[in-house]
Design an enzyme around this catalytic site. Structure first.
Site, PDB file in Angstrom:
ATOM      1  N   SER A 126       1.953  -3.560   5.052  1.00 44.07           N
ATOM      2  CA  SER A 126       0.895  -4.133   3.959  1.00 44.07           C
ATOM      3  C   SER A 126       1.332  -3.179   2.717  1.00 44.07           C
ATOM      4  O   SER A 126       1.700  -2.036   2.819  1.00 44.07           O
ATOM      5  CB  SER A 126      -0.364  -3.799   4.512  1.00 44.07           C
ATOM      6  OG  SER A 126      -1.240  -4.032   3.235  1.00 44.07           O
ATOM      7  N   TYR A 150      -8.151   1.502   7.287  1.00 47.49           N
ATOM      8  CA  TYR A 150      -7.151   0.335   7.822  1.00 47.49           C
ATOM      9  C   TYR A 150      -5.895   0.709   7.366  1.00 47.49           C
ATOM     10  O   TYR A 150      -4.924   0.760   7.869  1.00 47.49           O
ATOM     11  CB  TYR A 150      -7.579  -0.901   6.849  1.00 47.49           C
ATOM     12  CG  TYR A 150      -6.446  -2.038   6.889  1.00 47.49           C
ATOM     13  CD1 TYR A 150      -6.162  -2.688   8.100  1.00 47.49           C
ATOM     14  CD2 TYR A 150      -5.854  -2.215   5.751  1.00 47.49           C
ATOM     15  CE1 TYR A 150      -5.198  -3.592   7.960  1.00 47.49           C
ATOM     16  CE2 TYR A 150      -4.986  -3.298   5.757  1.00 47.49           C
ATOM     17  CZ  TYR A 150      -4.581  -3.983   6.965  1.00 47.49           C
ATOM     18  OH  TYR A 150      -3.683  -4.866   6.763  1.00 47.49           O
ATOM     19  N   LYS A 154      -2.144   1.526   9.098  1.00 46.83           N
ATOM     20  CA  LYS A 154      -0.845   0.919   8.634  1.00 46.83           C
ATOM     21  C   LYS A 154       0.219   2.064   8.337  1.00 46.83           C
ATOM     22  O   LYS A 154       1.553   1.973   8.959  1.00 46.83           O
ATOM     23  CB  LYS A 154      -0.953  -0.015   7.763  1.00 46.83           C
ATOM     24  CG  LYS A 154      -1.638  -1.376   7.685  1.00 46.83           C
ATOM     25  CD  LYS A 154      -1.015  -2.321   8.887  1.00 46.83           C
ATOM     26  CE  LYS A 154      -1.873  -3.199   9.292  1.00 46.83           C
ATOM     27  NZ  LYS A 154      -0.934  -3.876  10.411  1.00 46.83           N
TER      28      LYS A 154
END
Ligand code: NAD
Ligand code: WQD
Length: 345
Positions: A126, A150, A154
């Protein structure tokens, strides 16, 4: 045979659109998903779009023995790994859940892949790994940092993948850093179907448009941008899906690539206000909005350099903001309650 692909999280928003493009490109897919954030109806609709049935395994990437069984059963060329949790706010409230699902789950998958010598991997990363970018457009070599669990999950997986590729040059790993995926398949049969009140801008706009939500709150109009609202690189989910096909084609034709991060964006920034007006103009439906305070953790501007994807994969986005708004609205208006809508017409 280089065409058998495991697609984890393939029932979800990006995964379901990618399944269509993979099948259209001649890949033979097996979908693995625990349906924790998706409806099996999405896969049924993908089947009706492509006109064939799709092998589906309901399973969790945390379930090592099931994954082992799946790899024993099929001889995969590669894995596209979409499975993961993605809500930034929820990750702040439930960090352990996010690290377990996104990091431990990915470790499980990589261990099983190593065990069966399946070493071609496409990871859903991302733009969040760039944090607050120092320079725009963002190139793949830009510094990485994250401010929420989050994003950290990643980034942690990216570090693991880099170490893995370093340790064993027979791994081929593409980390696709998505910017802001929006839109839906042109059939209007599949699209983004958030469980709750949407966190992301485009589903919020379309739910206001369809009358499910009263009005949009625009988080901040005092950023140093074209009109004071945040600027993002919105990318049509079908373009994004085709980026995965391009990445797989690259893996089919190249070896010993190591860890390769690639931006999937359009290279163009669009402000929140520009997107809202584009939606209103292209659909003819009103979207009432008000300005409210900035949302904590948001950056002013974030858009990709799309040059590396073009150079390496010969991939670039075709669809524009009007296409994104039109296709989002087609999905939302035909399925006001998402996949639970009574019937599709
Ligand atoms: P999504 O929630 O629609 O799809 C994810 C799918 O993974 C769902 O079908 C869910 O049921 C499944 N899943 C989750 N945990 C699982 C587990 N433990 N085992 C098996 N299946 C599991 O999300 P999406 O928008 O399609 O995103 C796909 C991937 O892309 C995610 O990894 C996400 O972090 C990443 N990503 C998304 C965006 C975005 O804005 N949508 C942006 C950048 C990166
Ligand atoms: C876009 C813009 C908001 C909602 C997030 C994740 C990122 C990635 C993509 C997974 C911002 C504004 C939003 C609303 C608003 N996901 N906005 N009102 O924050 O760029 O990225 O999704 O990897 O990790 O952080 O996307 O759609 O939430 O916001 O004004 O109701 O819209 O402030 O400027 P974001 P978004």
């Amino acid at each position: 045979m280089k065409n058998k692909i495991l697609v984890t999280g393939g029932v979800g928003y990006i995964g379901s659109h990618t399944c269509i493009e993979l099948i259209n490109a001649g890949f033979d897919i097996v979908v693995y998903d625990n349906l924790s954030n998706s409806s099996i109806e999405a896969l049924h609709r993908v089947e009706s779009i492509v006109g064939q049935s799709i092998e589906f395994i309901e399973g969790d990437i945390l379930d090592y023995s099931l994954l082992d069984h799946v790899f024993k059963t099929y001889e995969f060329f590669a894995v596209i790994h979409f499975a993961g949790l993605k809500a930034v706010g929820e990750s702040v409230a439930k960090p352990l859940l996010y690290y377990k699902n996104n990091v431990t789950g990915t470790l499980n998958l990589l261990e099983v892949m190593q065990r069966y010598s399946v070493k071609n991997f496409v990871f859903s990363s991302s733009a969040t790994v760039y944090g607050d970018p120092e320079t725009l457009p963002i190139v793949e070599t830009a510094p990485r940092s994250c401010t929420n669990p989050y994003g950290q999950s990643k980034l942690t997986v990216e570090y693991i993948l880099e170490d893995l590729a370093q340790s064993d040059p027979t791994w081929n790993i593409v980390s696709l850093r998505y910017f802001n995926p929006v839109g839906a398949h042109k059939s209007g049969l599949i699209g983004e179907d958030p469980n709750d009140i949407p966190n992301n801008l485009m589903p919020y706009i379309s739910q206001v448009a369809v009358g499910k939500l009263k009005q949009l709150s625009i988080f901040g109009n005092d950023y140093d941008t074209v009109d004071g609202t945040g600027v993002r690189d919105f990318i049509h989910v079908v373009d994004l899906a085709n980026g995965h096909v391009a990445a797989l084609d690259y893996l089919v034709n190249h070896q010993a690539i190591g860890f390769l991060p690639i931006n999937l964006g359009t290279g163009k920034g669009t402000s929140v206000l520009e997107l809202v007006h584009a939606f209103i103009e292209s659909t003819g439906v009103d979207v009432p909005y008000q300005f409210v305070d900035r949302r904590p953790g948001d950056v002013a501007s974030c858009y990709a350099s799309a040059a590396f994807a073009k150079e390496l994969l010969n991939w670039s986005a075709d669809l524009n903001i009007v296409d994104m708004c039109r296709d989002t609205w087609q999905w939302q208006s035909k399925n006001p309650k998402g996949y639970t809508s009574e019937s599709f017409s």
